[in-house]
Design a protein around this motif. Structure first.
Motif, PDB file in Angstrom:
ATOM      1  N   ARG A  30       5.037   6.881 -10.232  1.00  0.00           N
ATOM      2  CA  ARG A  30       4.624   6.601  -9.008  1.00  0.00           C
ATOM      3  C   ARG A  30       4.126   7.786  -8.596  1.00  0.00           C
ATOM      4  NH1 ARG A  30       3.923   2.725 -11.412  1.00  0.00           N
ATOM      5  NH2 ARG A  30       4.369   0.328 -10.763  1.00  0.00           N
ATOM      6  N   ASP A  34       1.073   8.110  -3.648  1.00  0.00           N
ATOM      7  CA  ASP A  34       0.985   6.468  -3.034  1.00  0.00           C
ATOM      8  C   ASP A  34       2.287   6.016  -2.784  1.00  0.00           C
ATOM      9  OD1 ASP A  34      -1.805   6.797  -4.358  1.00  0.00           O
ATOM     10  OD2 ASP A  34      -0.535   6.807  -6.178  1.00  0.00           O
ATOM     11  N   LEU A  35       3.611   6.473  -2.391  1.00  0.00           N
ATOM     12  CA  LEU A  35       4.769   6.444  -1.684  1.00  0.00           C
ATOM     13  C   LEU A  35       4.857   6.028  -0.414  1.00  0.00           C
ATOM     14  CD1 LEU A  35       6.828   7.836  -4.255  1.00  0.00           C
ATOM     15  CD2 LEU A  35       6.223   4.736  -4.456  1.00  0.00           C
ATOM     16  N   GLU A  80       6.790  -8.392   1.328  1.00  0.00           N
ATOM     17  CA  GLU A  80       6.116  -8.579   0.418  1.00  0.00           C
ATOM     18  C   GLU A  80       4.675  -8.853   1.854  1.00  0.00           C
ATOM     19  OE1 GLU A  80       6.310 -11.918  -1.653  1.00  0.00           O
ATOM     20  OE2 GLU A  80       7.161 -11.063  -3.393  1.00  0.00           O
ATOM     21  N   GLN A  83       4.096  -5.470   2.296  1.00  0.00           N
ATOM     22  CA  GLN A  83       3.166  -4.298   1.369  1.00  0.00           C
ATOM     23  C   GLN A  83       1.567  -4.526   1.219  1.00  0.00           C
ATOM     24  OE1 GLN A  83       4.773  -2.312  -1.038  1.00  0.00           O
ATOM     25  NE2 GLN A  83       2.933  -1.612  -0.563  1.00  0.00           N
ATOM     26  N   SER A  86       0.187  -2.684   3.858  1.00  0.00           N
ATOM     27  CA  SER A  86       0.635  -1.168   4.068  1.00  0.00           C
ATOM     28  C   SER A  86      -1.091  -0.550   3.223  1.00  0.00           C
ATOM     29  CB  SER A  86       1.808  -0.658   3.460  1.00  0.00           C
ATOM     30  OG  SER A  86       2.148   0.729   2.474  1.00  0.00           O
ATOM     31  N   TRP A  88      -0.097   2.401   1.504  1.00  0.00           N
ATOM     32  CA  TRP A  88       0.733   2.813   0.141  1.00  0.00           C
ATOM     33  C   TRP A  88       0.941   1.488  -0.619  1.00  0.00           C
ATOM     34  CZ3 TRP A  88       0.172   4.433   5.182  1.00  0.00           C
ATOM     35  CH2 TRP A  88      -0.089   6.031   5.082  1.00  0.00           C
ATOM     36  N   GLU A  89       1.116   2.183  -2.166  1.00  0.00           N
ATOM     37  CA  GLU A  89       0.761   1.251  -3.170  1.00  0.00           C
ATOM     38  C   GLU A  89       2.432   0.674  -3.007  1.00  0.00           C
ATOM     39  OE1 GLU A  89       1.458   1.677  -8.685  1.00  0.00           O
ATOM     40  OE2 GLU A  89       0.013   3.097  -6.888  1.00  0.00           O
ATOM     41  N   ASP A  90       3.313   1.515  -2.967  1.00  0.00           N
ATOM     42  CA  ASP A  90       4.008   1.000  -3.329  1.00  0.00           C
ATOM     43  C   ASP A  90       5.378   0.877  -1.808  1.00  0.00           C
ATOM     44  OD1 ASP A  90       5.045  -0.170  -5.546  1.00  0.00           O
ATOM     45  OD2 ASP A  90       4.914   1.045  -6.418  1.00  0.00           O
ATOM     46  N   LEU A  91       6.309   1.208  -1.106  1.00  0.00           N
ATOM     47  CA  LEU A  91       7.055   1.008  -0.472  1.00  0.00           C
ATOM     48  C   LEU A  91       8.625   1.528  -0.414  1.00  0.00           C
ATOM     49  CD1 LEU A  91       7.661  -2.233   2.378  1.00  0.00           C
ATOM     50  CD2 LEU A  91       5.964   0.022   2.500  1.00  0.00           C
ATOM     51  N   PHE A  92       8.928   2.893  -0.126  1.00  0.00           N
ATOM     52  CA  PHE A  92      10.245   3.637  -0.824  1.00  0.00           C
ATOM     53  C   PHE A  92      11.742   3.346   0.010  1.00  0.00           C
ATOM     54  CE2 PHE A  92      11.650   7.875  -2.321  1.00  0.00           C
ATOM     55  CZ  PHE A  92      12.009   7.638  -3.797  1.00  0.00           C
ATOM     56  N   GLN A 122      17.125   0.939  -4.667  1.00  0.00           N
ATOM     57  CA  GLN A 122      17.276   2.123  -4.291  1.00  0.00           C
ATOM     58  C   GLN A 122      17.977   2.484  -2.913  1.00  0.00           C
ATOM     59  OE1 GLN A 122      12.971   2.437  -3.182  1.00  0.00           O
ATOM     60  NE2 GLN A 122      12.373   1.249  -4.669  1.00  0.00           N
TER      61      GLN A 122
END
Length: 381
Positions: A30, A34-35, A80, A83, A86, A88-92, A122
């Motif tokens: 990614r 995007d994170l 979810e 998300q 959000s 952004w594409e993904d939460l990190f 993670q």
């Protein structure tokens, strides 16, 4: 020969497979842009549902702080929803620095939260956990805003706590280990307060102040220790730091002293009559930082020695009262007495059946006096 003939087919299959439509190995990656890195995670339970709050950490003009919230029947479902809202594409989650848990959620139990942290690749367990005394995590995480962003606040609190000996910022791993071994654990507790006039340049918002320890038993919150007992626990755990203490001279004056040395030792033993006894020895030294007293130096030091000893004893006794009242074997006494006599130890409850004896050796020293000070008041020195 058969193996060699089969090899091209295997290679072809690998070339045709992949996680992305392009079939490239880079489809698993990614773009950093995007994170959304989560630095503080807040966990609450409201009406049987999980409510999560996340903060991206202190922001900049180009990348301001992002605070998001979501709820659901589970942590996964709540994430979810986070998300969904959000950009952004993904939460990190690999860079989580702190976990904040609301009081109600802690009283219902932390098993779900601990299990999630252990299972998600993670996340790490070496993350300090804070319980909010008298409040929820959502209000603290969201109420801190950008000016008093919660990650920065907790980082400052963690640094100051280690120095001052007001609490110990235990991690999720620490808590899990102690719960597994002794069915009880301590973690740092905080309270949410309005910043107000304490920060005139930015009076809006909330911050977190240390309030002592939260006591966990069987995976759930059972009690808060309060600040005085928490300092006693820090003394007994040899985590007193270099905290400062205000002492009275008994005549309306006072002195501020700073701990320079503090060591606690204990000796568990069975008395001749069979009683379980724990003898605690506390040796502390403190240096004078500030004095406002009319007493002569010699009399003042003797008075401060006594006041210092009383201050230490009161906080240690307060800590012992908390653990005995809640039946929490914070000091692993059962293990110590079992090593002495397993048969006797099996008949006892720890720490309820243990008699504590405290000895204090306290001394206030003039380590911060100027050796050749100028006479500021006139007349002879």
């Amino acid at each position: 020969m058969k193996k060699r003939r089969f090899l091209p087919y295997i290679v072809s299959l690998f070339l045709l497979t992949g996680c992305g439509s392009s079939g490239s190995i880079y489809s698993n990656f990614r773009d950093v842009a995007d994170l959304l890195p989560v630095q503080t995670l807040g966990y609450d339970r409201v009406d049987g549902k999980v409510r999560l709050s996340v903060s991206s950490g202190r922001g900049t003009d180009e990348l301001p702080t992002v605070i998001l919230q979501g709820s659901g029947s589970s942590i996964t479902e709540a994430l979810e929803m986070v998300q969904d809202y959000s950009d952004w594409e993904d939460l990190f989650f690999a860079h989580i620095r702190y976990v904040v848990v609301g009081e109600q959620a802690a009283r219902e139990g932390l098993d779900e939260l601990m299990d999630w942290f252990e299972r998600i690749p993670q996340t790490r367990l070496d993350v300090p956990i804070f319980l909010v005394e008298g409040g929820d995590a959502a209000s603290l995480v969201a109420g801190s805003g950008d000016k008093h962003e919660i990650t920065s606040v907790l980082h400052s609190l963690q640094r100051d706590a280690a120095r001052r000996g007001f609490t110990v910022c235990y991690t999720l791993a620490d808590v899990a280990k102690r719960l597994a071994e002794d069915d009880c654990a301590l973690c740092s507790s905080v309270r949410s307060v309005e910043v107000g006039g304490h920060v005139p340049t930015s009076p809006e918002g909330k911050t977190a102040l240390e309030s002592g320890f939260a006591l966990l038993q069987d995976g759930a919150l059972t009690a808060f220790t309060g600040e005085d007992a928490a300092r006693g626990l820090c003394l007994l755990l040899n985590r007193a730091g270099t905290g400062r203490v205000e002492l009275s001279d008994g005549q309306g004056g006072h002195a501020t002293v700073e701990l320079t040395e503090c060591r606690a030792e204990n000796r568990a033993e069975f008395s001749p009559g069979g009683a379980a006894e724990d003898h605690i020895f506390l040796r502390c030294r403190a240096g004078i930082m500030e004095i406002d007293s009319q007493l002569e130096p010699g009399e003042l030091l003797d008075t401060l020695d006594k006041a210092f000893s009383d201050w230490l004893a009161a906080r240690v006794r307060g800590a012992l009262e908390v653990v005995k009242a809640n039946g929490a074997d914070i000091f692993s006494l059962e293990e110590q007495f079992t090593r002495l006599d397993a048969g006797r130890a099996a008949l006892l409850s720890f720490p309820e059946d243990v008699k504590f004896f405290l000895g204090v050796d306290a001394k206030v020293e003039r380590s911060y006096d100027l050796s050749a000070a100028e006479n500021l008041h006139g007349g002879e020195m």
